[in-house]
Design a protein around this motif. Structure first.
Motif, PDB file in Angstrom:
ATOM      1  N   LEU A 190      10.617  41.742  77.999  1.00  0.00           N
ATOM      2  CA  LEU A 190      11.928  42.356  78.163  1.00  0.00           C
ATOM      3  C   LEU A 190      13.052  41.338  77.980  1.00  0.00           C
ATOM      4  CD1 LEU A 190      11.517  44.821  81.153  1.00  0.00           C
ATOM      5  CD2 LEU A 190      12.031  45.377  78.786  1.00  0.00           C
ATOM      6  N   SER A 191      12.810  40.100  78.376  1.00  0.00           N
ATOM      7  CA  SER A 191      13.865  39.084  78.231  1.00  0.00           C
ATOM      8  C   SER A 191      14.082  38.697  76.769  1.00  0.00           C
ATOM      9  CB  SER A 191      13.533  37.845  79.055  1.00  0.00           C
ATOM     10  OG  SER A 191      12.412  37.179  78.532  1.00  0.00           O
ATOM     11  N   ASP A 192      13.167  39.073  75.903  1.00  0.00           N
ATOM     12  CA  ASP A 192      13.294  38.798  74.474  1.00  0.00           C
ATOM     13  C   ASP A 192      13.825  40.018  73.702  1.00  0.00           C
ATOM     14  OD1 ASP A 192      13.080  37.074  72.293  1.00  0.00           O
ATOM     15  OD2 ASP A 192      11.115  37.899  71.746  1.00  0.00           O
ATOM     16  N   SER A 193      14.247  41.028  74.426  1.00  0.00           N
ATOM     17  CA  SER A 193      14.724  42.269  73.810  1.00  0.00           C
ATOM     18  C   SER A 193      16.054  42.061  73.094  1.00  0.00           C
ATOM     19  CB  SER A 193      14.887  43.334  74.894  1.00  0.00           C
ATOM     20  OG  SER A 193      15.493  44.481  74.365  1.00  0.00           O
ATOM     21  N   ASP A 194      16.337  42.943  72.152  1.00  0.00           N
ATOM     22  CA  ASP A 194      17.629  42.932  71.473  1.00  0.00           C
ATOM     23  C   ASP A 194      18.729  43.526  72.340  1.00  0.00           C
ATOM     24  OD1 ASP A 194      16.562  41.784  69.217  1.00  0.00           O
ATOM     25  OD2 ASP A 194      16.164  43.706  68.243  1.00  0.00           O
ATOM     26  N   VAL A 195      18.341  44.298  73.341  1.00  0.00           N
ATOM     27  CA  VAL A 195      19.302  44.955  74.224  1.00  0.00           C
ATOM     28  C   VAL A 195      19.708  43.979  75.332  1.00  0.00           C
ATOM     29  CG1 VAL A 195      19.709  46.922  75.732  1.00  0.00           C
ATOM     30  CG2 VAL A 195      18.245  47.178  73.729  1.00  0.00           C
ATOM     31  N   ARG A 196      20.981  43.711  75.409  1.00  0.00           N
ATOM     32  CA  ARG A 196      21.495  42.724  76.353  1.00  0.00           C
ATOM     33  C   ARG A 196      21.180  43.101  77.801  1.00  0.00           C
ATOM     34  NH1 ARG A 196      27.815  41.513  77.388  1.00  0.00           N
ATOM     35  NH2 ARG A 196      27.532  39.983  79.012  1.00  0.00           N
ATOM     36  N   ALA A 197      21.276  44.376  78.148  1.00  0.00           N
ATOM     37  CA  ALA A 197      21.014  44.810  79.523  1.00  0.00           C
ATOM     38  C   ALA A 197      19.577  44.524  79.931  1.00  0.00           C
ATOM     39  CB  ALA A 197      21.319  46.290  79.673  1.00  0.00           C
ATOM     40  N   PHE A 198      18.630  44.713  79.012  1.00  0.00           N
ATOM     41  CA  PHE A 198      17.229  44.402  79.312  1.00  0.00           C
ATOM     42  C   PHE A 198      17.036  42.905  79.511  1.00  0.00           C
ATOM     43  CE2 PHE A 198      15.690  48.385  76.896  1.00  0.00           C
ATOM     44  CZ  PHE A 198      15.891  49.152  78.016  1.00  0.00           C
ATOM     45  N   ARG A 199      17.667  42.106  78.662  1.00  0.00           N
ATOM     46  CA  ARG A 199      17.548  40.648  78.797  1.00  0.00           C
ATOM     47  C   ARG A 199      18.091  40.184  80.137  1.00  0.00           C
ATOM     48  NH1 ARG A 199      19.905  40.481  73.522  1.00  0.00           N
ATOM     49  NH2 ARG A 199      21.786  39.629  74.488  1.00  0.00           N
ATOM     50  N   HIS A 200      19.247  40.670  80.515  1.00  0.00           N
ATOM     51  CA  HIS A 200      19.871  40.261  81.768  1.00  0.00           C
ATOM     52  C   HIS A 200      19.024  40.689  82.962  1.00  0.00           C
ATOM     53  CE1 HIS A 200      22.609  40.825  85.219  1.00  0.00           C
ATOM     54  NE2 HIS A 200      23.096  39.675  84.798  1.00  0.00           N
ATOM     55  N   THR A 201      18.574  41.932  82.958  1.00  0.00           N
ATOM     56  CA  THR A 201      17.808  42.467  84.079  1.00  0.00           C
ATOM     57  C   THR A 201      16.470  41.761  84.237  1.00  0.00           C
ATOM     58  OG1 THR A 201      18.859  44.603  83.710  1.00  0.00           O
ATOM     59  CG2 THR A 201      16.898  44.597  85.055  1.00  0.00           C
ATOM     60  N   SER A 202      15.774  41.534  83.146  1.00  0.00           N
ATOM     61  CA  SER A 202      14.473  40.876  83.242  1.00  0.00           C
ATOM     62  C   SER A 202      14.609  39.405  83.614  1.00  0.00           C
ATOM     63  CB  SER A 202      13.695  41.030  81.941  1.00  0.00           C
ATOM     64  OG  SER A 202      14.376  40.387  80.885  1.00  0.00           O
ATOM     65  N   THR A 203      15.678  38.763  83.183  1.00  0.00           N
ATOM     66  CA  THR A 203      15.910  37.378  83.581  1.00  0.00           C
ATOM     67  C   THR A 203      16.169  37.296  85.078  1.00  0.00           C
ATOM     68  OG1 THR A 203      16.812  36.874  81.406  1.00  0.00           O
ATOM     69  CG2 THR A 203      17.340  35.348  83.180  1.00  0.00           C
ATOM     70  N   LEU A 204      16.944  38.221  85.616  1.00  0.00           N
ATOM     71  CA  LEU A 204      17.193  38.252  87.055  1.00  0.00           C
ATOM     72  C   LEU A 204      15.902  38.491  87.821  1.00  0.00           C
ATOM     73  CD1 LEU A 204      19.157  38.287  89.447  1.00  0.00           C
ATOM     74  CD2 LEU A 204      19.451  40.741  89.025  1.00  0.00           C
ATOM     75  N   ALA A 205      15.091  39.437  87.372  1.00  0.00           N
ATOM     76  CA  ALA A 205      13.811  39.708  88.029  1.00  0.00           C
ATOM     77  C   ALA A 205      12.882  38.498  87.934  1.00  0.00           C
ATOM     78  CB  ALA A 205      13.146  40.926  87.417  1.00  0.00           C
ATOM     79  N   GLY A 206      12.874  37.834  86.793  1.00  0.00           N
ATOM     80  CA  GLY A 206      12.052  36.634  86.636  1.00  0.00           C
ATOM     81  C   GLY A 206      12.467  35.523  87.575  1.00  0.00           C
ATOM     82  N   GLN A 207      13.758  35.351  87.788  1.00  0.00           N
ATOM     83  CA  GLN A 207      14.228  34.338  88.730  1.00  0.00           C
ATOM     84  C   GLN A 207      13.803  34.673  90.148  1.00  0.00           C
ATOM     85  OE1 GLN A 207      18.431  34.333  87.968  1.00  0.00           O
ATOM     86  NE2 GLN A 207      18.292  32.628  86.540  1.00  0.00           N
ATOM     87  N   VAL A 208      13.864  35.929  90.506  1.00  0.00           N
ATOM     88  CA  VAL A 208      13.446  36.338  91.854  1.00  0.00           C
ATOM     89  C   VAL A 208      11.955  36.085  92.044  1.00  0.00           C
ATOM     90  CG1 VAL A 208      13.157  38.318  93.389  1.00  0.00           C
ATOM     91  CG2 VAL A 208      15.292  38.023  92.147  1.00  0.00           C
ATOM     92  N   VAL A 209      11.146  36.469  91.073  1.00  0.00           N
ATOM     93  CA  VAL A 209       9.706  36.257  91.165  1.00  0.00           C
ATOM     94  C   VAL A 209       9.380  34.764  91.201  1.00  0.00           C
ATOM     95  CG1 VAL A 209       7.517  36.552  89.920  1.00  0.00           C
ATOM     96  CG2 VAL A 209       9.120  38.468  90.136  1.00  0.00           C
ATOM     97  N   TYR A 210      10.064  33.986  90.398  1.00  0.00           N
ATOM     98  CA  TYR A 210       9.827  32.538  90.368  1.00  0.00           C
ATOM     99  C   TYR A 210      10.165  31.885  91.705  1.00  0.00           C
ATOM    100  CZ  TYR A 210      10.189  27.640  89.071  1.00  0.00           C
ATOM    101  OH  TYR A 210      10.037  26.290  89.032  1.00  0.00           O
ATOM    102  N   ASN A 211      11.255  32.300  92.315  1.00  0.00           N
ATOM    103  CA  ASN A 211      11.667  31.711  93.591  1.00  0.00           C
ATOM    104  C   ASN A 211      10.742  32.080  94.743  1.00  0.00           C
ATOM    105  OD1 ASN A 211      13.854  30.343  92.540  1.00  0.00           O
ATOM    106  ND2 ASN A 211      15.229  32.064  92.840  1.00  0.00           N
TER     107      ASN A 211
END
Length: 83
Positions: A60-81
């Motif tokens: 999802l973070s590699d998507s062309d849709v900016r909203a998907f990239r932003h949302t998946s990056t936020l979720a990835g940061q939460v999971v990583y932390n």
């Protein structure tokens, strides 16, 4: 007169949208925190769960849709932390 009223209504609308966005972002982060922390020591957690979740977030973070990239990056940061 009408111009001032329209500006006041527009400002009120933007403040309302900001409050909704902050609540959505907090709930979204809390969902992923809860998902990972509750499944970490339960029967649902196995070696495939985190792999599938991270693979899904990476795609999802590699998507062309900016909203998907932003949302998946936020979720990835939460999971990583959490992990």
């Amino acid at each position: 007169m009408w111009h001032n009223l329209m500006l006041l209504l527009w400002d009120s609308f933007l403040n309302y949208i900001n409050i909704l966005y902050e609540t959505l972002q907090e709930n979204f982060c809390a969902f992923f925190e809860s998902l990972v922390s509750q499944c970490q020591h339960g029967i649902v957690y196995d070696e495939y769960m985190m792999d599938i979740l991270l693979s899904w977030l990476i795609r999802l973070s590699d998507s062309d849709v900016r909203a998907f990239r932003h949302t998946s990056t936020l979720a990835g940061q939460v999971v990583y932390n959490i992990t």
